[in-house]
Design an enzyme around this catalytic site. Structure first.
Site, short mmCIF file in Angstrom:
data_model
loop_
_atom_site.label_atom_id
_atom_site.label_comp_id
_atom_site.label_asym_id
_atom_site.label_seq_id
_atom_site.Cartn_x
_atom_site.Cartn_y
_atom_site.Cartn_z
N HIS A 115 24.41 45.24 36.69
CA HIS A 115 24.46 45.90 38.04
C HIS A 115 25.00 45.02 39.06
CE1 HIS A 115 23.18 48.12 41.55
NE2 HIS A 115 22.94 49.12 40.72
N ASP A 139 21.03 53.77 34.01
CA ASP A 139 21.87 54.85 33.37
C ASP A 139 21.88 54.44 31.80
OD1 ASP A 139 22.95 56.01 35.47
OD2 ASP A 139 24.49 54.41 35.88
N1 ACO Z 1 29.12 44.23 29.53
C1 ACO Z 1 29.81 42.92 29.34
N2 ACO Z 1 30.05 42.23 30.15
C2 ACO Z 1 29.74 42.39 31.49
C3 ACO Z 1 28.99 43.49 31.85
C4 ACO Z 1 28.84 44.65 30.73
N3 ACO Z 1 28.31 45.69 30.98
N4 ACO Z 1 28.94 43.74 33.11
C5 ACO Z 1 29.34 42.49 33.63
N5 ACO Z 1 29.82 41.71 32.60
C6 ACO Z 1 30.35 40.31 32.95
C7 ACO Z 1 31.74 40.17 33.48
O1 ACO Z 1 32.61 40.47 32.71
C8 ACO Z 1 31.78 39.01 34.30
O2 ACO Z 1 31.93 38.01 33.48
P1 ACO Z 1 32.66 36.83 33.61
O3 ACO Z 1 31.80 36.09 35.05
O4 ACO Z 1 32.74 35.87 32.81
O5 ACO Z 1 34.17 37.33 34.38
C9 ACO Z 1 30.19 39.06 34.93
O6 ACO Z 1 29.50 39.84 33.82
C10 ACO Z 1 30.16 39.69 36.01
O7 ACO Z 1 30.81 40.91 36.08
P2 ACO Z 1 31.43 41.56 37.52
O8 ACO Z 1 32.37 42.68 37.08
O9 ACO Z 1 31.83 40.66 38.30
O10 ACO Z 1 30.24 42.29 38.41
P3 ACO Z 1 30.05 43.38 39.37
O11 ACO Z 1 28.56 43.10 40.06
O12 ACO Z 1 31.34 43.16 40.08
O13 ACO Z 1 29.96 44.71 38.13
C11 ACO Z 1 28.95 46.47 37.15
C12 ACO Z 1 28.76 45.48 38.21
C13 ACO Z 1 30.39 47.17 37.68
C14 ACO Z 1 27.75 47.40 37.05
C15 ACO Z 1 29.17 46.08 35.84
O14 ACO Z 1 28.10 45.15 35.32
C16 ACO Z 1 29.58 46.96 34.79
O15 ACO Z 1 30.70 47.34 34.47
N6 ACO Z 1 28.63 47.43 34.00
C17 ACO Z 1 28.63 48.51 33.14
C18 ACO Z 1 29.06 49.87 33.90
C19 ACO Z 1 27.90 50.52 34.25
O16 ACO Z 1 26.72 50.41 33.53
N7 ACO Z 1 27.66 50.80 35.40
C20 ACO Z 1 26.48 51.41 36.16
C21 ACO Z 1 26.03 50.90 37.20
S1 ACO Z 1 24.59 51.36 37.77
C22 ACO Z 1 24.68 52.60 38.88
O17 ACO Z 1 26.02 52.88 39.30
C23 ACO Z 1 23.52 53.65 38.99
#
Ligand code: ACO
Length: 431
Positions: free
Chosen positions: A308, A366
């Site tokens: 998140h 979710d």
């Molecule tokens: N699985 C694997 N790796 C992940 C995940 C994941 N679900 N989420 C983040 N990471 C990793 C990224 O690859 C990144 O790694 P790095 O630093 O080595 O490059 C690090 O964690 C940070 O990720 P960001 O994308 O920079 O984090 P951000 O805060 O921008 O993204 C998000 C948050 C979009 C929710 C992300 O965690 C994601 O895509 N999760 C899956 C989708 C999801 O479940 N979304 C629901 C959100 S809740 C809602 O809307 C109610």
């Protein structure tokens, strides 16, 4: 707006600036950079708004490190345990918990607006049967401005109030009808003797040949899903609503914009994507393969339902949702559901894996909501529309707050331009 009680010094080149700072009632201090361009001829650069407060607000507060979510100061777990969706709607909209009379009046007003203009049925019928219900919702909610002209004047507080109530009241009917249309069943009209969640479940699952009797445990679980998704401060869809509204667009158009943004798999679409991922994994023995993919930098795959932008601890909504999932699956006698077994094992493996621990990736709301909705009989395509029904009150509350703010200005971000500088047009024959 909070008063400036300290300042931040910024120096670059020969320029030294003193910028006002504000202390919020909770959360980190904020540096006011509004005069930065005028005084220093520079912009700030913050794609994704990770460090930028776009507004001041009194509605919702999140402490991502603590895993805390407050609506008007009340913790979400207390609201989920002791309150119910329409009371939370009142709290978000008007700032305080209602008295018994205020609640009765509010529930009455919402209930009186649950029906849709009859002609809107024809609007639904214009879509292809296989249209995604979110596509239908974006269209139908946007079209509300063509059906309810008498509540589109944003300068009139009474019209704003009517539009707010209409949106909260009609959204379950719109989502249910989008579903009915997609499965080829007749639209079911709302029934005002039922509570908000039961009415929604009935409009989705009742057919003229057989009424749907709503189980109170399922209705409670549905109400909790609505409550847990009601608002989440300045997330992508809410910021979209605020940006659309900053131009003076009418409330129906603004909420349609919010729905469009919510649809994305990184936001509201994650619950659908999560359940589809759990089904694709299929059996617990395939989990290591998917964990390895999620960790592989060269593979775009992410574990849906994990991580998140704001929570770097357990999502407080996920804890409540997990309890609800257990209750619903117990009631329906499907504890041995293979998707649930994959979910439980995936959660255990991911939480023990150093990759997820180091990056503070925990299951989000979710991860569990999809399991409950699936057990209730909803197809995955309905997961995000249900999220939209719940989030409508958050969007509306934030929209109302913004519209009443005397400092309202059109949202207009700047950019770090990396393109070509001025060059002369070349005629086609000389290119
Ligand atoms: N699985 C694997 N790796 C992940 C995940 C994941 N679900 N989420 C983040 N990471 C990793 C990224 O690859 C990144 O790694 P790095 O630093 O080595 O490059 C690090 O964690 C940070 O990720 P960001 O994308 O920079 O984090 P951000 O805060 O921008 O993204 C998000 C948050 C979009 C929710 C992300 O965690 C994601 O895509 N999760 C899956 C989708 C999801 O479940 N979304 C629901 C959100 S809740 C809602 O809307 C109610």
């Amino acid at each position: 707006m909070a008063q400036s009680d300290k300042t931040a010094k910024l120096s670059f080149g020969d320029t030294e600036l003193e910028l006002p700072m504000y202390s919020p009632s909770a959360g980190p201090d904020v540096i006011d950079i509004r005069k930065l361009y005028a005084q220093g001829n520079v912009f700030t650069y913050d794609p994704g708004f990770t460090s930028t407060a776009s507004c001041d607000s009194t509605i919702t507060f999140i402490d991502g490190d603590k895993g805390e979510l407050l609506h008007r100061g009340y913790p979400i777990d207390q609201l989920a345990a002791k309150s119910h969706f329409l009371e939370v709607c009142y709290l978000l909209l008007y700032g305080e918990l209602p008295t018994a009379e205020q609640l009765e009046d509010f529930e009455g007003r919402v209930t009186n607006h649950t029906m849709l203009h009859e002609q809107m049925m024809n609007f639904f019928r214009g879509f292809r049967r296989d249209a995604h219900p979110m596509a239908v919702m974006v269209g139908v909610v946007g079209a509300m401005s063509a059906f309810y002209h008498d509540s589109t004047d944003i300068g009139d507080p009474w019209q704003r109030e009517v539009a707010s109530i209409r949106l909260i009241a009609k959204m379950p009917t719109i989502a249910a009808w989008a579903y009915k249309y997609s499965v080829g069943q007749p639209f079911v009209y709302p029934r005002n003797d039922l509570d908000y969640a039961s009415n929604f479940l009935r409009m989705c699952f009742s057919v003229p040949a057989e009424d749907y009797v709503v189980d109170p445990i399922l209705s409670r679980a549905m109400d909790r899903i609505f409550t847990l998704h009601a608002d989440h401060e300045q997330n992508a869809s809410t910021s979209t609503v605020r940006l659309a509204s900053s131009s003076g667009a009418n409330p129906f158009a603004c909420i349609a914009a919010g729905i469009a943004c919510l649809w994305g798999p990184a936001h509201g679409g994650a619950n659908q994507a999560c359940l589809e991922m759990l089904r694709e994994i299929g059996t617990p023995d395939r989990i290591p393969e998917f964990i390895a993919r999620a960790k592989d930098k060269n593979d775009p795959f992410r574990l849906m339902g994990f991580g998140h932008r704001v929570y770097k601890n357990f999502d407080p909504r996920a804890k409540v949702m997990k309890e609800s999932a257990d209750e619903v699956l117990d009631l329906l006698g499907i504890e041995n559901n293979p998707t649930l077994q994959v979910a439980k094992e995936l959660e255990r493996v991911a939480l023990e894996d150093p990759y997820f621990a180091e990056k503070k990736l925990y299951p989000n709301v979710d991860f569990y909501s999809g399991i409950i909705l699936d057990a209730m009989g909803f197809p995955t395509s309905m997961f995000t529309p249900i999220f939209a029904v719940a989030r409508t009150v958050g969007w509306i509350s934030q929209w109302k707050e913004q519209i009443s703010d005397p400092q309202l200005r059109i949202g207009r971000p700047r950019q770090l331009y990396q393109g070509a500088t001025t060059r002369d047009y070349v005629d086609v024959e000389n290119r």
